[in-house]
Design an enzyme around this catalytic site. Structure first.
Site, PDB file in Angstrom:
ATOM      1  N   ASP A   9       1.033  -1.186   0.012  1.00 30.03           N
ATOM      2  CA  ASP A   9      -0.098  -0.074  -0.041  1.00 30.03           C
ATOM      3  C   ASP A   9       0.969   1.220   0.054  1.00 30.03           C
ATOM      4  OD1 ASP A   9      -2.479   1.584   0.305  1.00 30.03           O
ATOM      5  OD2 ASP A   9      -1.449   1.904   2.520  1.00 30.03           O
ATOM      6  N   GLY A  44      -5.122   2.831  -3.670  1.00 32.67           N
ATOM      7  CA  GLY A  44      -6.522   3.381  -4.052  1.00 32.67           C
ATOM      8  C   GLY A  44      -6.185   4.603  -5.044  1.00 32.67           C
ATOM      9  N   LYS A 184      -8.696  -4.421  -4.060  1.00 25.64           N
ATOM     10  CA  LYS A 184      -7.259  -4.682  -4.307  1.00 25.64           C
ATOM     11  C   LYS A 184      -6.954  -6.250  -4.435  1.00 25.64           C
ATOM     12  CE  LYS A 184      -5.265  -0.717  -1.858  1.00 25.64           C
ATOM     13  NZ  LYS A 184      -4.355  -0.176  -0.691  1.00 25.64           N
TER      14      LYS A 184
END
Length: 266
Positions: A9, A44, A184
């Protein structure tokens, strides 16, 4: 030796609270790459929001827009556009309520409103400029993810109106809009299928709500020390925070790094 892969991430994981990559994280990723371990961004964000990170870390594979758009070694392998009629409807509804929407694809983020305070707050927290405005962008180009900008007490009305979509909060007034079942994890599965890497040889680091599915899909999910409680609860391992060498320490504890940080620095 079986191939291995690590997904990272960005915000709160690779990037610290100042949106800077800690030096220990740069070293850790470089060491993984030297060992032939795949390193993949999983975020994201849209690509243009992290292209500088790809360059700095020498990474050319990413799961972005919460799994809606996937690149592996520079080639697109998956994309999943949102329904245009839904985007039209939610744009009109948000406008009528004094809220705002944004549209994300692999090239742009476009806002439905200019100078909206909720968008300003959210993008300031990302250390990014306000997106350009085009309320009809969804009619001209594929949109892989929407953003809803509203007060938290108004979120429920959108959830009830659009039962086939998830609204995942990522800032005080900001929510990702994604079809249910999309995350994801979908993008990660596409890469694992393509490469043939076994689940048990896959790892992921994350800290937020949109990392939950990712961490439970891979063989080993690692929560950052700064992660929200929900992420820590489902993770296999909890490391230190992103500002306390969390990625490097986590990889060392998992046995994925062969050399100590002192050797790399020397």
């Amino acid at each position: 030796m079986e191939r291995k892969i690590v997904f990272f991430d960005l915000d709160g994981t690779i990037l610290n609270e100042d949106k800077v990559i800690p030096e220990s994280t740069k070293i850790a990723i470089r060491l993984l790459q030297k060992q032939g371990i795949y390193t993949v961004i999983s975020t994201g964000r849209t690509p243009h929001m992290f292209d500088w990170i790809l360059s700095e870390l020498n990474i050319d594979s990413y799961v972005c827009i919460n799994g809606q758009y996937v690149i592996f070694e520079g080639e697109e392998i998956y994309s999943n556009p949102l329904d245009k009629e839904m985007l039209h409807d939610i744009t009109n509804l948000a406008t009528s309520k004094g809220h705002a929407v944004a549209y994300c694809n692999h090239q742009y983020v476009k806002a439905s409103e200019g100078n909206h305070s909720f968008i300003t707050t959210s993008f300031n927290n990302l250390r990014m400029d306000y997106p350009s405005v085009d309320p009809l962008f969804y009619k001209k180009a594929p949109v892989y993810q929407g953003h809803l900008y509203c007060d938290i007490q108004d979120e429920q009305s959108y959830i009830e109106r659009y039962p086939d979509y998830n609204f995942v909060q990522w800032d005080e007034y900001a929510y990702d809009i994604l079809p249910k079942g999309c995350s994801k994890a979908i993008g990660i599965q596409k890469i694992l299928e393509l490469t043939g890497i076994k689940i048990e040889n896959s790892y992921a680091f994350g800290d937020g709500l949109n990392d939950l599915e990712m961490l439970t899909t891979v063989g080993t999910g690692i929560a950052m020390g700064n992660a929200i409680p929900e992420v820590k609860a489902i993770a296999d391992v909890v490391t230190t925070s992103c500002s306390e060498d969390g990625i490097f320490k986590g990889l060392m504890n998992l046995g994925l790094l062969e050399d100590p940080i002192q050797k790399e620095i020397s």
